[in-house]
Design an enzyme around this catalytic site. Sequence first.
Site, PDB file in Angstrom:
ATOM      1  N   LYS A 146      61.860  56.073  54.807  1.00 60.42           N
ATOM      2  CA  LYS A 146      61.293  54.814  55.296  1.00 60.42           C
ATOM      3  C   LYS A 146      59.832  54.618  54.913  1.00 60.42           C
ATOM      4  O   LYS A 146      59.315  53.495  55.004  1.00 60.42           O
ATOM      5  CB  LYS A 146      61.453  54.728  56.817  1.00 60.42           C
ATOM      6  CG  LYS A 146      62.898  54.628  57.284  1.00 60.42           C
ATOM      7  CD  LYS A 146      63.591  53.388  56.746  1.00 60.42           C
ATOM      8  CE  LYS A 146      64.976  53.221  57.337  1.00 60.42           C
ATOM      9  NZ  LYS A 146      65.667  52.018  56.838  1.00 60.42           N
ATOM     10  N   SER A 153      71.621  62.075  59.645  1.00 54.52           N
ATOM     11  CA  SER A 153      72.162  61.121  58.669  1.00 54.52           C
ATOM     12  C   SER A 153      72.302  61.763  57.298  1.00 54.52           C
ATOM     13  O   SER A 153      73.220  61.420  56.537  1.00 54.52           O
ATOM     14  CB  SER A 153      71.288  59.868  58.597  1.00 54.52           C
ATOM     15  OG  SER A 153      69.969  60.190  58.220  1.00 54.52           O
TER      16      SER A 153
END
Length: 285
Positions: free
Chosen positions: A29, A247
């Site tokens: 991110k 994830s």
Amino acid sequence: MNVGNTPLIKLSDKLYGKYEALNPGGSIKDRPVKYILDEYEDNGLLKEGDTIIEATSGNTGISLAMMCAERGYKCIIVMPIDMSEERKKMIDFFGAKIVLVEEGDFDGAIELKCEMAKQWGYVELNQFNNPLNIECHYYTTFQEIVNDTHFDSVSAFIAGTGTGGTLMGIQKGYDGLSTKIIAVEPAESPVMSGGEKGLHGIQGIGDGSKFLVDLDKVDGIIPISTEEAKERSLRLAKENGLFVGISAGANVLASERWIKENNPNGIVVTILCDRGERYFSVLGE
């Protein structure tokens, strides 16, 4: 702050993972946050003393809080209460304000973020609907994958979707070629597969089709359960020396299943999204 140029690590003969945990904020991110902030600044959409607000499951919040501290902006993060305590503490340490909503309520977090921005004049990063998110991954993540591989050697790119920016940015690069684009989603919340939304523990993915993902450009969807993802992430630490998040475990397991089923001639590329330290309170053994 230098972001990107992360290594592509060989996990097996046909599987490679882009190790995004090495970004300054510890996750992929950092890429869209830096890209969007740079664009906003270049176009005069941010000025000294501005407050930037975003709804997030955590990693975008960490990246935004870090870069706001670096650049001198105020930061407000809206997130569901069931995100890991480590994520909340990291955001707090960077000096950002955290506003919590009910568990799993990303829709509520986004709605509240929009209301607060409108009421108080805050600048919205808007990761969930911002085309700059896709553009970022096309110009950075995809180009780096191309630099590290033979362009026609990638049989599939497989990754979970939060905003969908990564998947769609990579898809844009491989558009018109034989490379398959495969989405990963939580088995407990199989919304892209046509199922019902539900609570799950793979923080950072789920609900991707509601935002930037164009399902017409996705070649397949693989559901992975929370427990499967946790178990695979733990094995990456113990067998590969890669302490990554849940994830990432989902991405690797989905990729391994796709490889077993399709036996591709080329390689599969996936994303090792973030560091495992932000999951101590939820990862377990």
